[in-house]
Scaffold this active site. Structure first.
Site, PDB file in Angstrom:
ATOM      1  N   CYS A  54     -22.192  -7.060   5.968  1.00 54.33           N
ATOM      2  CA  CYS A  54     -22.362  -6.128   7.092  1.00 54.33           C
ATOM      3  C   CYS A  54     -23.814  -6.058   7.562  1.00 54.33           C
ATOM      4  CB  CYS A  54     -21.892  -4.727   6.694  1.00 54.33           C
ATOM      5  SG  CYS A  54     -20.106  -4.583   6.464  1.00 54.33           S
ATOM      6  N   ASP A  70       0.789  -1.243   0.000  1.00 51.95           N
ATOM      7  CA  ASP A  70       0.000   0.000   0.000  1.00 51.95           C
ATOM      8  C   ASP A  70       0.815   1.284   0.000  1.00 51.95           C
ATOM      9  OD1 ASP A  70       0.861   0.267   2.610  1.00 51.95           O
ATOM     10  OD2 ASP A  70      -1.120   0.121   3.509  1.00 51.95           O
ATOM     11  N   CYS A  83     -18.971  -0.657  13.886  1.00 52.64           N
ATOM     12  CA  CYS A  83     -17.749   0.066  13.559  1.00 52.64           C
ATOM     13  C   CYS A  83     -17.984   1.574  13.487  1.00 52.64           C
ATOM     14  CB  CYS A  83     -17.148  -0.443  12.252  1.00 52.64           C
ATOM     15  SG  CYS A  83     -18.221  -0.261  10.807  1.00 52.64           S
ATOM     16  N   CYS A  85     -15.529  -5.360  14.927  1.00 51.22           N
ATOM     17  CA  CYS A  85     -16.205  -6.075  13.835  1.00 51.22           C
ATOM     18  C   CYS A  85     -16.570  -7.497  14.258  1.00 51.22           C
ATOM     19  CB  CYS A  85     -15.309  -6.112  12.601  1.00 51.22           C
ATOM     20  SG  CYS A  85     -16.035  -7.003  11.193  1.00 51.22           S
ATOM     21  N   CYS A  91     -16.601   4.723  16.814  1.00 48.70           N
ATOM     22  CA  CYS A  91     -15.569   5.700  16.445  1.00 48.70           C
ATOM     23  C   CYS A  91     -15.530   6.861  17.433  1.00 48.70           C
ATOM     24  CB  CYS A  91     -15.811   6.232  15.036  1.00 48.70           C
ATOM     25  SG  CYS A  91     -14.577   7.447  14.513  1.00 48.70           S
TER      26      CYS A  91
END
Length: 384
Positions: A191, A137, A197, A251, A201
């Site tokens: 999901c 990445d 999730c 998750c 946050c």
């Protein structure tokens, strides 16, 4: 692309990838329409990438996999499980100790993955011919949508890849090749109505499902953001000094990662909840020594100690003022400013006012002076 229902070369490549230590291997065409490029352009044009200027600079190269290499026809996409052996959220309760993102507790995964990618790529050329290029990445290739297309998983509401077998804990890497390999079946999203999730946050960085505002993300703020972190987000950092695992760790699919997990990437014991006081005392040589071969090293000592001081300010432990005091005279203005903020959180108002008056008399940096002024004002609710 071939329309055959079975491609023997894929079976051999997948077997070799597993032999090399990867947990998942999928295949995708790269010369087809690519909606992810348009989504990225919208993300950047709306400024949600914050100060990550490199995203804007490499936007065209990220717009389509073949923008990186026009001759590419297929991608071999690899996943490696890095699920932790303990609950990373438990570290948030130890307020005098640092929480470092799971992926950064061991050696830099870019180096680990890239070596294996090169071995696989070399084997593919030797066995099947063609040309290859490898990517992790650090290169401008959008690997999460490519992994989704290759059937490794789907991009969850937190925008990270989710796998049915490994949850949210996957490192990704890719081999682009001129070979034409049959595309795997795209994984069905799983999901459903879950919003765990998004709900967890700390800074409310998701304006809606599948959409991230990086400017509010703790990983962005502690790693990518230069200069002082905006005051409204500092209390929400808690003791997170490098990255944030909250949206990943919560998750529900992670239960399969722990069941299937084979330890491949080992956390260093020195990075499992290290002392904030000790980390605050790091100078540049000791910082480099502690984080040798670690991804943490790339943010540099000053930004790292800045983060540590914000965490100390969130500790509610007045005894840590002893660790803050030396940093008030640090050579880095970012560190001094963070130390001022921490002192303002740990000291009684009268004691801090006296300290601030003395510091202001000798401080020349405007940002640090702003911190001194702001810290003497009544505290405002964060995340305004």
């Amino acid at each position: 692309m071939t329309t055959s229902t079975s491609d023997p070369s894929k079976d051999l490549i997948r077997a070799k990838a597993l032999e090399l230590g990867f947990d998942l291997c999928g295949f995708a065409a790269v010369d087809e329409p690519w909606l992810a490029g348009e989504r990225l352009k919208t993300f950047v044009f709306e400024g949600l990438h914050g100060t990550m200027g490199w995203m804007e600079e490499t936007l065209e190269r990220r717009s389509h996999p073949t923008a990186m290499w026009t001759d590419a026809r297929s991608a071999v996409v690899l996943g490696m499980n890095y699920g932790p052996d303990v609950d990373p959220l438990a570290a948030l309760a130890d307020r005098d100790r640092a929480a470092i993102s799971v992926y950064a507790q061991g050696d830099d995964y870019h180096d680990v993955i890239k070596k294996r990618l090169k071995l696989l790529a070399g084997w593919i050329v030797e066995r099947f011919g063609g040309e290859v290029k490898v990517f992790v990445d650090t290169a401008p290739l959008m690997e999460k949508p490519l992994a989704e297309k290759a059937g490794l998983g789907w991009q969850g509401k937190h925008t990270n890849l989710v796998s049915r077998g490994f949850g949210s804990w996957l490192f990704l890497g890719s081999v682009l090749t001129t070979l034409e390999l049959e595309t795997d079946t795209v994984a069905q999203a799983g999901c459903g109505s879950c919003s765990a999730c998004l709900d967890i946050c700390p800074t409310k960085a998701f304006p809606e499902p599948y959409r991230l505002d990086a400017r509010r993300c703790i990983s962005y703020l502690t790693i990518e953001h230069r200069g002082p972190i905006p005051a409204q987000f500092r209390p929400a950092l808690g003791n997170r000094i490098y990255g944030c695992d909250d949206c990943l760790a919560v998750c529900p699919w992670n239960k399969f990662a722990s069941q299937a997990r084979e330890q491949k990437l080992h956390a260093r014991e020195t990075l499992r909840g290290p002392s904030l006081a000790e980390l605050s005392a790091l100078d540049d040589p000791s910082f480099r020594a502690l984080f040798s071969k670690s991804p943490v090293k790339r943010i540099g000592r000053d930004r790292f100690v800045r983060n540590v001081l914000y965490a100390i300010g969130n500790s509610a432990d007045p005894s840590l003022m002893a660790a803050v005091q030396p940093r008030l005279a640090d050579a880095s203005a970012d560190v001094r400013g963070a130390a001022v903020w921490a002192a303002g959180r740990l000291l009684e108002p009268a004691a801090f006012a006296a300290l601030a008056a003395g510091l202001a008399a000798s401080e020349a940096d405007p940002h640090v002076l702003d911190e001194l002024a702001a810290a003497t004002e009544p505290r405002q609710p964060h995340l305004a």
